[in-house]
Design an enzyme around this catalytic site. Structure first.
Site, short mmCIF file in Angstrom:
data_model
loop_
_atom_site.label_atom_id
_atom_site.label_comp_id
_atom_site.label_asym_id
_atom_site.label_seq_id
_atom_site.Cartn_x
_atom_site.Cartn_y
_atom_site.Cartn_z
CG ASP A 161 10.94 -8.61 53.56
OD1 ASP A 161 12.10 -8.23 53.33
OD2 ASP A 161 10.42 -9.59 52.99
CG ASP A 182 12.00 -8.40 47.14
OD1 ASP A 182 11.55 -7.36 46.63
OD2 ASP A 182 13.20 -8.72 47.06
CB SER A 236 10.97 -13.25 41.55
OG SER A 236 11.63 -14.10 40.65
CG ASP A 237 11.64 -18.85 44.50
OD1 ASP A 237 11.61 -18.22 45.58
OD2 ASP A 237 10.91 -19.84 44.27
CG ASP A 238 14.25 -17.01 38.77
OD1 ASP A 238 15.00 -17.90 39.26
OD2 ASP A 238 13.32 -17.26 38.00
CB SER A 275 21.83 -11.60 48.79
OG SER A 275 20.89 -12.43 48.14
NE ARG A 284 21.77 -13.55 53.66
CZ ARG A 284 20.96 -13.41 52.62
NH1 ARG A 284 20.85 -12.23 52.05
NH2 ARG A 284 20.28 -14.43 52.15
#
Length: 183
Positions: free
Chosen positions: A11, A13, A20-22, A57, A104
């Site tokens: 993976d 990130d 980052s959640d952002d 996404s 996904r």
């Protein structure tokens, strides 16, 4: 190389770079986790093929475009190359969750793309992730899932792993996994 036992699917990130959640929306926001580029180089030097399978996404949500994603991946490649390693392929899902695509994660479409690209099944490959969906994706194609505590890994562990994943190996980060695999 034609042996899935010598294949490591990562993976992105939370495994290779800080998460980052952002979302990671620019090359400037892509920051390698300490030791991850060296870990990939170590895997390469030990004869492993290393590829990336990542949900992105943010493209489907309109946070960044494909050109930006390509620039982020170029930075990732350069970072790994400067450590003496290489990534043999980057496979990504650009869709938003509501698109209901087969690529996904946890769906295994990215693994099917990797299989088609490499020309051999991914059964038995190592799949390193920091989230349940990464691990479930690996199980769907009989990979050997590994959880890292970096990124969202601690959160994933805190929620508890379902029975088919309860006994998988857990490492602090990609560097610890690479050390274990190559020692």
């Amino acid at each position: 190389m034609t042996d899935a036992n010598r294949l490591v699917i990562l993976d992105r990130d939370g495994v290779i770079n800080e998460d980052s959640d952002d979302y990671i929306k620019s090359p400037a926001e892509w920051i390698a986790i300490t030791g991850s580029a060296d870990a990939i180089a170590r895997l390469n030097q030990a004869g492993y093929t290393v590829v990336v399978a990542t949900n992105q996404s943010g493209v489907g949500r309109g946070y960044y475009d494909l050109a930006t994603l390509d620039a982020i991946h170029t930075k990732m490649h350069h970072t790994v190359e400067s450590a003496g390693g290489h990534i043999d392929g980057v496979f990504f899902c650009p869709h938003a969750p509501e698109d209901d695509c087969d690529c996904r994660k946890p769906r295994p479409g990215l693994l099917d793309q990797i299989r088609d690209y490499l020309g051999y099944p991914v059964t038995g490959a190592w799949l390193v992730g920091d989230s349940l969906r990464d691990l479930e994706c690996g199980l769907a194609r009989d990979c050997r899932p590994v959880l890292v505590r970096s990124g969202k890994g601690e959160r994933t562990l805190a929620r508890g792993l379902p029975t088919p994943l309860a006994d998988i190996p857990v490492f602090d980060n990609l560097a610890a996994f690479a050390h274990h695999l190559t020692s």
